[in-house]
Design a protein around this motif. Structure first.
Motif, PDB file in Angstrom:
ATOM      1  N   ALA A 190       0.829  -1.207   0.000  1.00  0.00           N
ATOM      2  CA  ALA A 190       0.000   0.000   0.000  1.00  0.00           C
ATOM      3  C   ALA A 190       0.863   1.257   0.000  1.00  0.00           C
ATOM      4  N   ALA A 191       1.974   1.202   0.710  1.00  0.00           N
ATOM      5  CA  ALA A 191       2.872   2.358   0.751  1.00  0.00           C
ATOM      6  C   ALA A 191       3.471   2.609  -0.630  1.00  0.00           C
ATOM      7  N   GLU A 192       3.826   1.529  -1.292  1.00  0.00           N
ATOM      8  CA  GLU A 192       4.396   1.656  -2.636  1.00  0.00           C
ATOM      9  C   GLU A 192       3.372   2.272  -3.600  1.00  0.00           C
ATOM     10  N   ALA A 193       2.153   1.760  -3.526  1.00  0.00           N
ATOM     11  CA  ALA A 193       1.098   2.283  -4.402  1.00  0.00           C
ATOM     12  C   ALA A 193       0.890   3.766  -4.141  1.00  0.00           C
ATOM     13  N   ARG A 194       0.883   4.114  -2.855  1.00  0.00           N
ATOM     14  CA  ARG A 194       0.661   5.502  -2.474  1.00  0.00           C
ATOM     15  C   ARG A 194       1.774   6.399  -3.020  1.00  0.00           C
ATOM     16  N   GLU A 195       3.009   5.916  -2.874  1.00  0.00           N
ATOM     17  CA  GLU A 195       4.148   6.734  -3.306  1.00  0.00           C
ATOM     18  C   GLU A 195       4.148   6.907  -4.831  1.00  0.00           C
ATOM     19  N   ASN A 196       3.838   5.825  -5.546  1.00  0.00           N
ATOM     20  CA  ASN A 196       3.767   5.937  -7.009  1.00  0.00           C
ATOM     21  C   ASN A 196       2.739   6.982  -7.423  1.00  0.00           C
TER      22      ASN A 196
ATOM     23  N   GLU B 108       1.772   9.474  -5.743  1.00  0.00           N
ATOM     24  CA  GLU B 108       2.080  10.852  -5.342  1.00  0.00           C
ATOM     25  C   GLU B 108       3.002  11.574  -6.319  1.00  0.00           C
ATOM     26  N   ALA B 109       3.841  10.811  -7.020  1.00  0.00           N
ATOM     27  CA  ALA B 109       4.814  11.445  -7.907  1.00  0.00           C
ATOM     28  C   ALA B 109       4.097  12.269  -8.971  1.00  0.00           C
ATOM     29  N   ASP B 110       3.044  11.693  -9.513  1.00  0.00           N
ATOM     30  CA  ASP B 110       2.271  12.391 -10.538  1.00  0.00           C
ATOM     31  C   ASP B 110       1.609  13.639  -9.975  1.00  0.00           C
ATOM     32  N   LYS B 111       1.027  13.467  -8.792  1.00  0.00           N
ATOM     33  CA  LYS B 111       0.375  14.619  -8.152  1.00  0.00           C
ATOM     34  C   LYS B 111       1.374  15.742  -7.914  1.00  0.00           C
ATOM     35  N   ARG B 112       2.566  15.342  -7.466  1.00  0.00           N
ATOM     36  CA  ARG B 112       3.579  16.343  -7.117  1.00  0.00           C
ATOM     37  C   ARG B 112       3.938  17.197  -8.338  1.00  0.00           C
ATOM     38  N   SER B 113       4.084  16.544  -9.479  1.00  0.00           N
ATOM     39  CA  SER B 113       4.497  17.338 -10.646  1.00  0.00           C
ATOM     40  C   SER B 113       3.363  18.235 -11.125  1.00  0.00           C
ATOM     41  N   LYS B 114       2.131  17.759 -10.985  1.00  0.00           N
ATOM     42  CA  LYS B 114       1.004  18.634 -11.352  1.00  0.00           C
ATOM     43  C   LYS B 114       0.945  19.862 -10.448  1.00  0.00           C
ATOM     44  N   LEU B 115       1.063  19.611  -9.152  1.00  0.00           N
ATOM     45  CA  LEU B 115       1.009  20.729  -8.192  1.00  0.00           C
ATOM     46  C   LEU B 115       2.161  21.697  -8.425  1.00  0.00           C
ATOM     47  N   ALA B 116       3.340  21.145  -8.744  1.00  0.00           N
ATOM     48  CA  ALA B 116       4.503  21.993  -9.001  1.00  0.00           C
ATOM     49  C   ALA B 116       4.275  22.872 -10.219  1.00  0.00           C
ATOM     50  N   ALA B 117       3.463  22.362 -11.144  1.00  0.00           N
ATOM     51  CA  ALA B 117       3.173  23.134 -12.359  1.00  0.00           C
ATOM     52  C   ALA B 117       2.074  24.162 -12.135  1.00  0.00           C
ATOM     53  N   GLY B 118       1.556  24.209 -10.918  1.00  0.00           N
ATOM     54  CA  GLY B 118       0.574  25.244 -10.610  1.00  0.00           C
ATOM     55  C   GLY B 118      -0.867  24.769 -10.609  1.00  0.00           C
ATOM     56  N   VAL B 119      -1.091  23.494 -10.923  1.00  0.00           N
ATOM     57  CA  VAL B 119      -2.451  22.966 -10.820  1.00  0.00           C
ATOM     58  C   VAL B 119      -2.861  23.012  -9.345  1.00  0.00           C
ATOM     59  N   LEU B 120      -4.089  23.390  -9.091  1.00  0.00           N
ATOM     60  CA  LEU B 120      -4.545  23.459  -7.706  1.00  0.00           C
ATOM     61  C   LEU B 120      -5.101  22.121  -7.248  1.00  0.00           C
ATOM     62  N   GLY B 121      -4.916  21.825  -5.957  1.00  0.00           N
ATOM     63  CA  GLY B 121      -5.530  20.635  -5.369  1.00  0.00           C
ATOM     64  C   GLY B 121      -7.047  20.667  -5.561  1.00  0.00           C
TER      65      GLY B 121
ATOM     66  N   GLY C 199       1.973  18.773   4.341  1.00  0.00           N
ATOM     67  CA  GLY C 199       3.145  17.981   4.006  1.00  0.00           C
ATOM     68  C   GLY C 199       3.727  18.417   2.674  1.00  0.00           C
ATOM     69  N   ASP C 200       4.518  17.544   2.067  1.00  0.00           N
ATOM     70  CA  ASP C 200       5.268  17.986   0.892  1.00  0.00           C
ATOM     71  C   ASP C 200       4.392  18.288  -0.321  1.00  0.00           C
ATOM     72  N   LEU C 201       3.243  17.612  -0.455  1.00  0.00           N
ATOM     73  CA  LEU C 201       2.394  17.906  -1.617  1.00  0.00           C
ATOM     74  C   LEU C 201       1.813  19.316  -1.524  1.00  0.00           C
ATOM     75  N   LEU C 202       1.256  19.647  -0.367  1.00  0.00           N
ATOM     76  CA  LEU C 202       0.730  21.002  -0.188  1.00  0.00           C
ATOM     77  C   LEU C 202       1.842  22.041  -0.295  1.00  0.00           C
TER      78      LEU C 202
END
Lengths: 228, 228, 228, 228, 228, 228
Positions: D188-194, D196-209, F98-101
């Motif tokens: 489950a941790a692995e699935a979660r981390e995988n 998150e990577a996609d979410k992180r790059s979207k958020l970094a690009a300015g997409v809002l949660g 956390g890091d995503l926010l």
């Protein structure tokens, strides 16, 4: 600077008398709920004797740690029905207040004291039935050396108190009702209390909250599972 | 996952009735000693009124901070003689419980509540003589949004509580007796108490513990020196 | 080493009896003020029942965490009118003291106990009206394994206590008066109390502290501004 | 009595090695989320140096306040890859552990220590890079007088730890994964981390949660109002 | 009154220089053990930067809450090699000390500061490598209004400090060595450290404390049981 | 009711840019002094990594315990140079952030976060050098169930924060400068800092504060006595 240290504001707008009287019929938990769950002081504020309770309009005072000089200044600003709300510029449990000040406050018509600090002469205050809600009890005396202010907005135990706000305190804690919201809060508290009497008798008769509040469907939708 | 969030276990094995009744005759300190000094909750768990005490079998509930939805779910699982033991997934002093829930719990036959969080309506609960042991008193209301669980093992104030365990609480704190150990604990508590009556009268007559417990030799061997 | 672990000092110089008796007429806050605001224990020291109070000469004991062996050693050193003051080498809330030790202490003539740790059997101690001021209430039992000391100087709840000092405790806390200063403190307390009676009646009549203490000029000089 | 004081369990079932290794790739927050937000120790458990982290199987020890005798007993039960988890029967911040014990634990292959108490020799432990998560740092020494137990279930900082469970600790705290759930938690941790990577790059690009998680409708339904 | 408020003692007897120098080679935990486990301040006293450490003779100052006037008075009494030990008459976390006072203390030859209160300008103090051990960090400024005392005995964080005593502080805390005991404590610390080197290498080689300290027999006698 | 739960205020008046830039040159202690010693948050607010510091305009968010839904709502309101200030309706240390926010906030131009609650992913936040000042570190996750508000006045760690106020935080704590007072505070801070340089060099040269501040006469008048 916009902050005012060393000032005493003499004229403040107190909450409307009839709203205050209506509010005085309700407990802290009811009023806090009626207001939308805001305005509560932190849970470390406790009555100095069981059953202590008060309802009145705030006159505020800002103290410095270990210094109660302004307590004498605020005394003069008390009108009958007022509650003194004392904040301190940093955390301090010293005994800023005792039986002499209580005698003076009472003579001025004060309904009680709410202080984010310590008090002493608890036995005398209890005998006087002068309600005090405080952070601590401490015999530690204070000095009279530094100016604070009277009747400026203060933050007391995590709650913003403007002079004139309604302060209600009982065994459950201390809640602040902004003067302008007093009427609305009183009406909402009354509605809430009326509503509760019926619920109470149903629950006493063994009806479950699950049924009375119709929670079963919501719980099932949320995924609740019953196991044997 | 082995943890069970969102479940209600309906059938639990409660401690044997006669053991429970025997245990109810002893105080927390006696039972705690009789069990070998284990099973005590942390000392911040205090009665909401002096003299509050209870003895019953645990039904457990796991809450989330600021959310008392599951309190209504646990109510249905209460059987006469049960004590509700409420844990929270993180530290929270909000008022998860008040007079309405107490009315419902009482109607179901509950003996009281032990909660690692806050409660409100202390005045009403005291008038009802509904014993509550809690971490805090707070008027702060809670929401009903998230599933917890009922009758799973919980950790409450540092003690593991399995549904069906015996819970004893008085002015000295709260102790948990595993259901399977209830009989043995009751017998040990009885033996201890019988044993203490004799000691008490000797001590009252002026006999020193030093002599009664024959400690002098041990103290000397450990090196204790008397100076004038 | 100059520190003395494992010793019992049998002969201590107790404060003069007449000074002690005079001090017993005053509360903690008054004596603390009379001494120049020193000697107060920390505010976490609370009576185990409302109204508990005591005044007596200190016999001291230094305990280790979780170990009450020395409580039996100190019992033998108690003389009528003494108060046992117990310090612990590190913070510990265990129940070092309960009804059996209280029975023994009382039989020896002890006036009460002040302990920077926990106590248990609160219900029994209350019934016995044996005053205890403690940091905590805890049913947690203790062992008897390690030597401490009796009648050495100890630091209890932040205050230095020498054997023979006067200990006064009430709802406002616990204060220590060095034996050599007992007479002077008693006289100062009396003067203070006489002085307060007059102030109290003036304040009750509505005279303000601002005028009675002639504070207005000082406040103005400090820059206090009155706003409308 | 069912509680076992004075026992050492030699044979324990440790979590499966491959699951442990997989879990060691993830941080505490990720694993805690993957497990459904359970198993976390209280937030007062902090690393003694920044960056300390560990992942291993629990060997448990129950200590008494001020007594570290059992630390030597648990040392013998350590196998390479183990983490010692130490609980205390009541709250105590004494220094139960220092550089000598760390040397011994390390020689046995221990990955670190988690203790609901105090430790000392922080400078040496840091130089050794021996990770410790504790409630306090204290130079206060302890005695060796009373039996506790080794490899029984313990409650450490509010979390239940069974011997053999996986313990993961880093700057965010300490989490316990039951041995039987280790594989599932790792997946489950692995699935979660995988995820998150996609979410992180979207958020970094300015997409809002608000958009990424499609929250706008839910917020509006809940009644959120935007004002200008 | 025997207490002295408003006094500065100019001549104090500092611990012997050679003993001080010898003590400076050992850490707090070693010295505390060497002294028989006494003299330690409470664990809330922490260095303001990792690795801060000091060893010197105490000059003491008693402050009032929120008032640092006496810090300027004590500055004049500092001699090279001294450590200022500051106590406060009641608990207060205000920032009594910052970079200006540190500059002054350093110019006078001070080795550092130990304060049962707050400090500020942590970044500057770290840059200056001026070691401070405090209860808190706070930017809150203080006033200069009330007399305390300099070089009287004080209680700082639960430890008695007489002027001239040796103060040793490092990552493990703060310990006080009475001036008269400095030589003996230094010798005992040296003996202890010599003794530990051998133990350390044995433990590093995998020898168990159980064997090295010959604990097995004692544990068995106490009743320890090994289970499979 | 006058309180606004469930609202997002989009247009707020931020402090003037040039005043903000000037303020960013000074530390928290200097600004706090310059403002007359007001506006400081409580001392439990600490940076998650040493050296973290920030200066920006406040956008505020009010959260419920265990619920971070509004963190996503506030993200949209962030403008470059803003600092998010998060208050919680009751005390809660859960990991609301956390890091995503942080990635999202950073992408919006946020300067950092000040939160009267917990945060997680400390290692990642440190690597990102995203400054956070919080009450706690906790891996405990939160839900998204209840509306709070964005850009209403909030009380965060004992300080009132209006949206648009200037927030300055460093190793010494967190201070709030009302938007309208930013210019005046910046000028006063500059004057103070200029003034300190001269003092610092005098003190470094060995001049005593007693002389530099001409305190000797005042101390003598207050009654200070020097003893040999």
């Amino acid at each position: 600077m916009s902050y005012q240290i060393g000032v005493v504001k003499r004229n403040i707008v107190r909450a409307e008398k009839s709203a205050l009287e209506k509010l005085s019929r309700f407990g802290v938990a009811t009023v806090h709920e009626a207001m939308g769950r805001v305005g509560l002081m932190q849970t470390y504020m406790r009555p100095i004797y069981p059953g202590a309770h008060l309802c009145g309009t705030a006159v505020t005072v800002l103290l410095h740690p270990g210094d109660n000089w302004m307590m004498h200044v605020v005394a003069e600003q008390i009108q009958p029905g007022d509650v003194v709300v004392a904040a301190v510029t940093s955390q301090c449990t010293d005994g800023f207040f005792g039986d002499l000040l209580a005698t003076s406050f009472k003579a001025r018509g004060a309904k009680g004291l709410v202080i984010d600090g310590g008090v002493r002469d608890v036995k005398d205050l209890t005998a006087m039935q002068f309600p005090v809600f405080s952070k601590a009890v401490s015999a530690k005396g204070t000095i009279k050396a530094t100016l604070g202010s009277v009747n400026i907005p203060v933050i007391c135990a995590g709650a913003l108190v403007n002079p004139g706000d309604v302060i209600i305190a009982d065994d459950d804690g201390v809640v602040v009702v902004p003067a302008a919201a007093a009427r609305e809060a009183a009406d909402a508290a009354e509605a809430r209390e009326n509503n509760e009497a019926d619920k109470r008798s149903k629950l006493a008769a063994g009806v479950l909250g699950l049924d009375m509040y119709k929670m079963r469907e919501g719980l099932e939708r949320a995924g609740l599972k019953y196991l044997d």
